[in-house]
Design a protein around this motif. Structure first.
Motif, PDB file in Angstrom:
ATOM      1  N   LEU A 106      23.613 -63.701  -0.088  1.00 56.09           N
ATOM      2  CA  LEU A 106      23.341 -63.140   1.111  1.00 56.09           C
ATOM      3  C   LEU A 106      23.261 -61.701   0.943  1.00 56.09           C
ATOM      4  CD1 LEU A 106      25.883 -65.122   1.379  1.00 56.09           C
ATOM      5  CD2 LEU A 106      25.586 -64.910   3.807  1.00 56.09           C
ATOM      6  N   THR A 107      22.244 -61.032   1.599  1.00 62.58           N
ATOM      7  CA  THR A 107      22.004 -59.609   1.507  1.00 62.58           C
ATOM      8  C   THR A 107      22.493 -59.007   2.877  1.00 62.58           C
ATOM      9  OG1 THR A 107      20.211 -59.414   0.039  1.00 62.58           O
ATOM     10  CG2 THR A 107      20.498 -57.643   1.448  1.00 62.58           C
ATOM     11  N   LEU A 108      23.509 -58.226   3.093  1.00 61.51           N
ATOM     12  CA  LEU A 108      24.181 -57.943   4.446  1.00 61.51           C
ATOM     13  C   LEU A 108      24.094 -56.396   4.514  1.00 61.51           C
ATOM     14  CD1 LEU A 108      27.188 -60.338   3.822  1.00 61.51           C
ATOM     15  CD2 LEU A 108      25.126 -60.650   5.330  1.00 61.51           C
ATOM     16  N   LYS A 109      24.204 -56.127   5.676  1.00 68.84           N
ATOM     17  CA  LYS A 109      24.325 -54.575   6.346  1.00 68.84           C
ATOM     18  C   LYS A 109      25.725 -54.285   6.011  1.00 68.84           C
ATOM     19  CE  LYS A 109      23.336 -51.736  10.140  1.00 68.84           C
ATOM     20  NZ  LYS A 109      22.779 -51.680  11.697  1.00 68.84           N
ATOM     21  N   VAL A 110      25.999 -53.110   5.633  1.00 64.35           N
ATOM     22  CA  VAL A 110      27.472 -52.542   5.803  1.00 64.35           C
ATOM     23  C   VAL A 110      27.306 -51.230   6.463  1.00 64.35           C
ATOM     24  CG1 VAL A 110      28.260 -53.905   3.859  1.00 64.35           C
ATOM     25  CG2 VAL A 110      27.209 -51.611   3.490  1.00 64.35           C
ATOM     26  N   HIS A 111      28.681 -50.466   6.719  1.00 61.05           N
ATOM     27  CA  HIS A 111      28.774 -49.511   7.340  1.00 61.05           C
ATOM     28  C   HIS A 111      29.572 -48.450   6.876  1.00 61.05           C
ATOM     29  CE1 HIS A 111      26.899 -51.605  10.840  1.00 61.05           C
ATOM     30  NE2 HIS A 111      27.501 -52.618  10.317  1.00 61.05           N
ATOM     31  N   GLY A 112      29.468 -47.221   7.244  1.00 61.02           N
ATOM     32  CA  GLY A 112      30.519 -46.151   6.805  1.00 61.02           C
ATOM     33  C   GLY A 112      31.700 -46.193   7.395  1.00 61.02           C
ATOM     34  N   ILE A 113      32.697 -45.937   6.718  1.00 56.66           N
ATOM     35  CA  ILE A 113      34.132 -46.070   7.276  1.00 56.66           C
ATOM     36  C   ILE A 113      34.206 -45.031   8.254  1.00 56.66           C
ATOM     37  CG2 ILE A 113      36.461 -45.746   6.547  1.00 56.66           C
ATOM     38  CD1 ILE A 113      36.050 -47.141   4.071  1.00 56.66           C
ATOM     39  N   PRO A 114      34.655 -44.989   9.532  1.00 55.80           N
ATOM     40  CA  PRO A 114      34.677 -44.111  10.365  1.00 55.80           C
ATOM     41  C   PRO A 114      35.557 -42.880  10.120  1.00 55.80           C
ATOM     42  CG  PRO A 114      35.794 -45.894  11.091  1.00 55.80           C
ATOM     43  CD  PRO A 114      34.945 -46.379   9.795  1.00 55.80           C
TER      44      PRO A 114
END
Length: 475
Positions: free
Chosen positions: A207-215
């Motif tokens: 799987l290739t997944l989108k991740v996010h910056g820690i707020p």
């Protein structure tokens, strides 16, 4: 083909230790966390790479052997229970984080990686994976069921995070469904088709997944209200005001009571919203002040902010452990959880309808939910040996589903269909359901992949499904 012959063929492509007919191991793969009746596979296999999965599927397809992909068995509607026996493919040995592309906010993983495992590694890069269904499920399983959870209101569901899937089809063919680009206008949207397909179209091997910056800043709060209606209307007002809340969960009075017992908390016993806000300090403070003004307009009796990281984690652990709190609070009973989802404008009335009908059943239970996106759960505690209670539970579930469908909602916001919601599919999707059936037949003509789940293909499946579904069979 006999089980002995099948095992011998599988041992030709897998290490002997990765093929098992052990009774205990088969039992582990013959159930999930639902109330549905168990059914054991004939054999459990543990592939280590995509090529082994491909070879397994070639054997199964040639010999018409049913196959069920298995992650950790945390599903709630019988998804991984092999009612037609056959092969259970356990992906626990395919658990590598292949690549973290921090500049692209992407990660490539094998299907057996769990969300906790991934987030532990991502933290080193100042990143996190947003989908949080509560259970420490595998990412392959989460993609298969289009998992959701507490953070979906801000970051979206599993389908929103998937950029690409490597899939082994029923005949052993290996395909990719997307790419690493942020958008594409090329071809049909296969990511969307396979995400949420519950293992009936293929096995995910990468799987290739989108991740996010820690707020930068995170603030949690508990707001208590005199009634469920007040709490629910506060949610609608917060969303209509455009406040970018990261989590907003409803926990009713009965559920707060169980939380306090199980998690040893002393939260105010009344309908409560658990909320969390992400952002920079200045923007977050403005959002919080706006939220406070709104909840006060809806008769908020108490609002407590959890600024300490430990207390914030304790709050969300209490929410995630709520199902277990009910199970431990009612020994000898089993939990049945509904998960309808309705448009936000219908949310308040839907929850009031659910509460009134729950009171009529006389069954112990509570209402909780990811109300920020219109999704809520009713947890019913049932004595499985009591015929009358089983009838009441099924009647309640069906009435709630029909209420949601009539108002433009869905029978399942996040748990998925599996075997439990199978009977509502044609009602919900109409003529589109026939299109889904045709897609299944094209991609899996021998009907070996998770047979009898999500989409009905033949009468044999319907009969087996009805016999296997322990609650519906009691009506």
């Amino acid at each position: 083909m006999t089980t002995k012959q099948l095992v011998e063929k599988l041992k030709q492509i897998l290490p002997e230790k990765n093929v098992s007919t052990n009774e205990n191991l088969r039992q582990l793969h013959g159930t999930d966390e639902s109330y549905h009746k168990e059914s054991l596979p004939d054999v459990v296999v543990f592939p280590e790479n995509r090529n082994q999965v491909s070879e397994i599927m070639k054997i199964a397809n040639k010999n018409h052997v049913p196959v069920v992909p298995f992650g950790l068995g945390t599903s709630l509607e019988g998804h991984v229970i092999p009612y037609h026996n056959g092969i259970s493919i356990d992906f626990s040995l395919m658990n590598k984080i292949i690549e973290i592309k921090e500049d692209d906010f992407l990660v490539r993983v094998e299907p057996g990686v769990t969300r906790t495992q991934l987030n532990k590694e991502l933290k080193k890069y100042g990143l996190f994976f947003s989908v949080d269904p509560g259970a420490d499920a595998t990412l392959g399983g989460m993609a298969a069921t289009n998992a959701s959870g507490t953070t979906a209101v801000k970051y979206g569901v599993m389908r929103d995070q998937v950029r690409n899937l490597e899939v082994v089809l029923a005949d052993g063919t290996i395909i990719e469904t997307g790419n690493q680009a942020a958008k594409s206008a090329s071809g049909l949207h296969l990511n969307g088709l396979f995400t949420g397909s519950e293992g009936i179209l293929g096995c995910f091997t990468e799987l290739t997944l989108k991740v996010h910056g820690i707020p930068e800043h995170v603030l949690a709060a508990r707001a208590s209200f005199p009634s469920i209606n007040d709490a629910t209307e506060a949610v609608v007002s917060i969303l209509q005001a455009g406040i970018p809340v990261a989590r907003i969960e409803l926990v009713d009075e009965a559920s707060i009571h169980q939380v306090n017992i199980h998690s040893e908390t002393d939260y105010y016993v009344g309908p409560t919203l658990f909320m969390e806000f992400h952002g920079n300090e200045a923007g977050l403070n403005e959002d919080v002040e706006f939220m406070k003004a709104i909840v006060q307009e809806h008769q908020c009796q108490e609002i407590i902010f959890e600024k300490d990281n430990h207390e914030r984690q304790k709050l969300w652990e209490a929410r995630h452990n709520l199902a277990y709190a009910f199970i431990h609070g009612y020994p000898g009973r089993k939990s049945m959880g509904t998960d309808v989802c309705v448009p936000i404008s219908e949310l308040a009335n839907a929850i009031m309808y659910a509460r009134e009908n729950l009171d009529i059943t006389g069954l112990p239970g509570g209402i909780v939910g990811h109300v920020g996106d219109g999704n809520f759960h009713v947890l019913l505690m049932i004595d499985m040996d009591n015929e009358e209670e089983l009838k009441k539970a099924n009647r309640f579930n069906e009435q709630l589903v029909m209420y949601a469908l009539k108002r433009g909602g869905t029978c399942t916001g996040e748990h998925g269909v599996g075997i439990g919601k199978l009977k509502y599919q044609e009602k919900e999707h109409g003529e589109s359901y026939k299109v889904m059936q045709q897609i299944k037949k094209v991609l899996d003509p021998n009907n070996i992949l998770n047979k009898g789940k999500l989409i009905k293909i033949d009468e044999e499946e319907i009969i087996i499904s009805e016999k296997s579904h322990s609650l519906d069979n009691k009506i």
